[in-house]
Design a protein around this motif. Sequence first.
Motif, PDB file in Angstrom:
ATOM      1  N   UNK A  10      64.812 -67.644  26.839  1.00  0.00           N
ATOM      2  CA  UNK A  10      65.247 -67.687  25.438  1.00  0.00           C
ATOM      3  C   UNK A  10      64.313 -68.537  24.563  1.00  0.00           C
ATOM      4  N   UNK A  11      63.979 -69.786  24.943  1.00  0.00           N
ATOM      5  CA  UNK A  11      63.077 -70.566  24.084  1.00  0.00           C
ATOM      6  C   UNK A  11      61.734 -69.867  23.855  1.00  0.00           C
ATOM      7  N   UNK A  12      61.201 -69.288  24.903  1.00  0.00           N
ATOM      8  CA  UNK A  12      59.921 -68.582  24.786  1.00  0.00           C
ATOM      9  C   UNK A  12      60.042 -67.382  23.848  1.00  0.00           C
ATOM     10  N   UNK A  13      61.150 -66.637  23.967  1.00  0.00           N
ATOM     11  CA  UNK A  13      61.354 -65.461  23.129  1.00  0.00           C
ATOM     12  C   UNK A  13      61.467 -65.847  21.653  1.00  0.00           C
ATOM     13  N   UNK A  14      62.179 -66.924  21.361  1.00  0.00           N
ATOM     14  CA  UNK A  14      62.319 -67.370  19.976  1.00  0.00           C
ATOM     15  C   UNK A  14      60.982 -67.850  19.418  1.00  0.00           C
ATOM     16  N   UNK A  15      60.256 -68.618  20.219  1.00  0.00           N
ATOM     17  CA  UNK A  15      58.950 -69.117  19.783  1.00  0.00           C
ATOM     18  C   UNK A  15      57.995 -67.965  19.518  1.00  0.00           C
ATOM     19  N   UNK A  16      58.035 -66.954  20.364  1.00  0.00           N
ATOM     20  CA  UNK A  16      57.119 -65.818  20.208  1.00  0.00           C
ATOM     21  C   UNK A  16      57.375 -65.078  18.896  1.00  0.00           C
ATOM     22  N   UNK A  30      59.260 -75.836  10.183  1.00  0.00           N
ATOM     23  CA  UNK A  30      60.183 -75.356  11.218  1.00  0.00           C
ATOM     24  C   UNK A  30      61.430 -76.222  11.270  1.00  0.00           C
ATOM     25  N   UNK A  31      62.589 -75.577  11.450  1.00  0.00           N
ATOM     26  CA  UNK A  31      63.821 -76.287  11.776  1.00  0.00           C
ATOM     27  C   UNK A  31      64.434 -75.644  13.011  1.00  0.00           C
ATOM     28  N   UNK A  32      64.742 -76.463  14.000  1.00  0.00           N
ATOM     29  CA  UNK A  32      65.455 -76.001  15.193  1.00  0.00           C
ATOM     30  C   UNK A  32      66.894 -76.490  15.075  1.00  0.00           C
ATOM     31  N   UNK A  33      67.855 -75.593  15.236  1.00  0.00           N
ATOM     32  CA  UNK A  33      69.272 -75.954  15.189  1.00  0.00           C
ATOM     33  C   UNK A  33      69.942 -75.489  16.479  1.00  0.00           C
ATOM     34  N   UNK A  34      70.992 -76.190  16.883  1.00  0.00           N
ATOM     35  CA  UNK A  34      71.654 -75.802  18.126  1.00  0.00           C
ATOM     36  C   UNK A  34      73.098 -76.274  18.149  1.00  0.00           C
ATOM     37  N   UNK A  35      73.889 -75.627  19.015  1.00  0.00           N
ATOM     38  CA  UNK A  35      75.265 -76.061  19.260  1.00  0.00           C
ATOM     39  C   UNK A  35      75.355 -76.513  20.721  1.00  0.00           C
ATOM     40  N   UNK A  36      74.918 -77.737  20.961  1.00  0.00           N
ATOM     41  CA  UNK A  36      74.959 -78.329  22.297  1.00  0.00           C
ATOM     42  C   UNK A  36      74.129 -77.532  23.302  1.00  0.00           C
ATOM     43  N   UNK A  37      72.964 -77.063  22.851  1.00  0.00           N
ATOM     44  CA  UNK A  37      72.063 -76.322  23.749  1.00  0.00           C
ATOM     45  C   UNK A  37      71.419 -77.285  24.745  1.00  0.00           C
ATOM     46  N   UNK A  38      70.879 -76.733  25.823  1.00  0.00           N
ATOM     47  CA  UNK A  38      70.238 -77.540  26.861  1.00  0.00           C
ATOM     48  C   UNK A  38      69.067 -78.327  26.270  1.00  0.00           C
ATOM     49  N   UNK A  39      68.968 -79.595  26.637  1.00  0.00           N
ATOM     50  CA  UNK A  39      67.890 -80.429  26.103  1.00  0.00           C
ATOM     51  C   UNK A  39      66.520 -79.893  26.494  1.00  0.00           C
ATOM     52  N   UNK A  40      66.421 -79.321  27.692  1.00  0.00           N
ATOM     53  CA  UNK A  40      65.131 -78.772  28.118  1.00  0.00           C
ATOM     54  C   UNK A  40      64.739 -77.555  27.290  1.00  0.00           C
ATOM     55  N   UNK A  41      65.726 -76.809  26.799  1.00  0.00           N
ATOM     56  CA  UNK A  41      65.435 -75.676  25.923  1.00  0.00           C
ATOM     57  C   UNK A  41      64.864 -76.167  24.592  1.00  0.00           C
ATOM     58  N   UNK A  42      65.466 -77.220  24.053  1.00  0.00           N
ATOM     59  CA  UNK A  42      64.978 -77.777  22.792  1.00  0.00           C
ATOM     60  C   UNK A  42      63.536 -78.233  22.938  1.00  0.00           C
ATOM     61  N   UNK A  43      63.252 -78.905  24.043  1.00  0.00           N
ATOM     62  CA  UNK A  43      61.903 -79.413  24.282  1.00  0.00           C
ATOM     63  C   UNK A  43      60.917 -78.271  24.486  1.00  0.00           C
TER      64      UNK A  43
END
Length: 278
Positions: A205-211, A224-237
């Motif tokens: 998912x992170x790769x797909x969004x970045x692409x 850029x703004x990244x928003x999340x609802x308690x998403x995995x910290x590793x995904x945010x990074x």
Amino acid sequence: MELGLVTDTAADLSPKVLQEEAVGLVPIYVHLMGRRYKDWQELTPDALYQAMRAGAEPVTEPPGVEDFAEIYERYLQVYDRLLSIHVSGELSKTVERAREAALKVAPTRIRVVDSGMVSAGLGAMVLRAVEMLRRGAEEEAIVREMERMRRSSLFFSVADLSHLARNGRLPRFGEVVGNLLGLRPILRIEKGHIRFLRVARESAVPEALARLVLEEFQGRSARITIAHTDAKSEWLEELKKGLESALRLERGRITRSGATIAANVGLGALAVHAYAVE
């Protein structure tokens, strides 16, 4: 003539930030475990996520006309005119209530703008309006910029589509496809509507969004703004690093989404908004 700004809590900008920037905030209501709260003001994202992890299912309610009227009347004591920027009218009745209140309070002094956006996208538009005001931009120039940013990119993924389908935000077939495949849907806000783009493996998912962002902004600088609802910290990074390494990043921020968003997308959602300054 001095211009003031107003928005709603679907912008996912904290009350503290908005207070520092002198932006009026009209809260969307959240019904949770038998009580009604003002999003962000009486219910923080952390408290909300904790309740949802325990099984609570929040339901949102747009502000009343009187909520907008109270803010408008107070801010018009300070400002000559108001620019009121709100969550997409295709996703919420909030902007409709704002227009009703503007007609009631001071129709010639309040301009209501349907952002066509939500969360990270709406927040970026409000902060851009603040920035332009600081630089002395006129109201018409800010409105033109808001119209341009309505066409900016907001991509996101949710853990499942049941919340969006349950709230009438997505056709039922989208829920069936997403759940049958056991994959994460990738979606986009486009002209105020939610558009289904594709599915991706959960780990991708992170790769797909970045692409998606990189395909649109190749060779150009972006905010850029990244928003999340308690998403995995590793995904945010991972998403952050993927954008930083391949994009000319002019400015970036990460924010948690409040109840207005979480109630409609569930926990574990991840979004990225991008726009270029022209």
